[in-house]
Scaffold this motif. Structure first.
Motif, mmCIF file in Angstrom:
data_model
loop_
_atom_site.group_PDB
_atom_site.id
_atom_site.type_symbol
_atom_site.label_atom_id
_atom_site.label_comp_id
_atom_site.label_asym_id
_atom_site.label_seq_id
_atom_site.Cartn_x
_atom_site.Cartn_y
_atom_site.Cartn_z
ATOM 1 N N GLU A 190 -2.476 1.276 -4.616
ATOM 2 C CA GLU A 190 -3.475 1.942 -3.780
ATOM 3 C C GLU A 190 -4.689 1.036 -3.721
ATOM 4 O O GLU A 190 -5.534 1.072 -4.605
ATOM 5 N N GLU A 228 0.876 -1.180 0.000
ATOM 6 C CA GLU A 228 0.000 0.000 0.000
ATOM 7 C C GLU A 228 0.910 1.225 0.000
ATOM 8 O O GLU A 228 1.798 1.352 0.842
ATOM 9 N N ARG A 229 0.708 2.109 -0.956
ATOM 10 C CA ARG A 229 1.594 3.261 -1.175
ATOM 11 C C ARG A 229 1.842 4.080 0.095
ATOM 12 O O ARG A 229 2.961 4.503 0.356
ATOM 13 N N THR A 230 0.817 4.285 0.911
ATOM 14 C CA THR A 230 0.980 5.138 2.095
ATOM 15 C C THR A 230 1.838 4.491 3.184
ATOM 16 O O THR A 230 2.330 5.200 4.061
#
Length: 163
Positions: A158, A121-123
């Motif tokens: 995402e 997950e990018r975050t």
């Protein structure tokens, strides 16, 4: 490195050491079905920074791993769309264990039995520190998430469900 309660070497910690990655060790009392909420509580950290390692498979039963914030859920539809697969779903526990070489609840993206694509997950990559399984139930390692793309060829996606 924390030497307070050293856990014997796992394939994951051996991999990290071989790759020259700095990590801290965090041992806690494993709670069956407690998930990241239990480990975050035990370590006194935000569950968002505890990253779960999920073994999934596509429509051809090809395995893949997803690294997701502990307090988020993977949208398998969004993930499948982003990675060009028709369908993605979690593996059954025995299948996940066969692919990773780890018991469910102790699955690490490091030192897996079978090499498989890893999606993060990018975050997760924006966090200063994450706690991720070190290859044994009740054992997390603290690392900088910025090492994940090079270390396990983690592809940013995402796919977190909005909560």
């Amino acid at each position: 490195m924390s030497k307070a309660r050293h856990v014997s070497e796992t394939p994951a910690t051996q991999f990290l050491r071989d790759m020259g990655v700095e990590f801290t060790e965090h041992v806690y009392e494993y709670v069956e079905h407690g998930g990241t909420a239990a480990s975050a509580r035990a370590l006194g950290v935000d569950e968002h920074s505890v990253v779960k390692t999920l073994v999934m498979e596509d429509e051809k039963a090809a395995p893949l791993m997803v690294l997701m914030h502990g307090d988020r859920t993977v949208s398998t539809k969004n993930l499948a769309r982003q990675i060009g697969r028709k369908k993605v779903e979690p593996c059954k526990p025995d299948v996940a264990q066969r692919h990773s070489g780890y018991l469910v609840g102790g699955t690490s993206p490091f030192g897996t039995r079978k090499r498989m694509p890893v999606f993060v997950e990018r975050t997760v990559l924006d966090l200063p520190q994450i706690y991720i399984n070190g290859g044994r139930r009740g054992y997390l390692v603290g690392i900088r998430p910025s090492v994940l793309p090079a270390l396990v060829q983690a592809t940013p996606v995402e796919c977190a469900l909005k909560e």
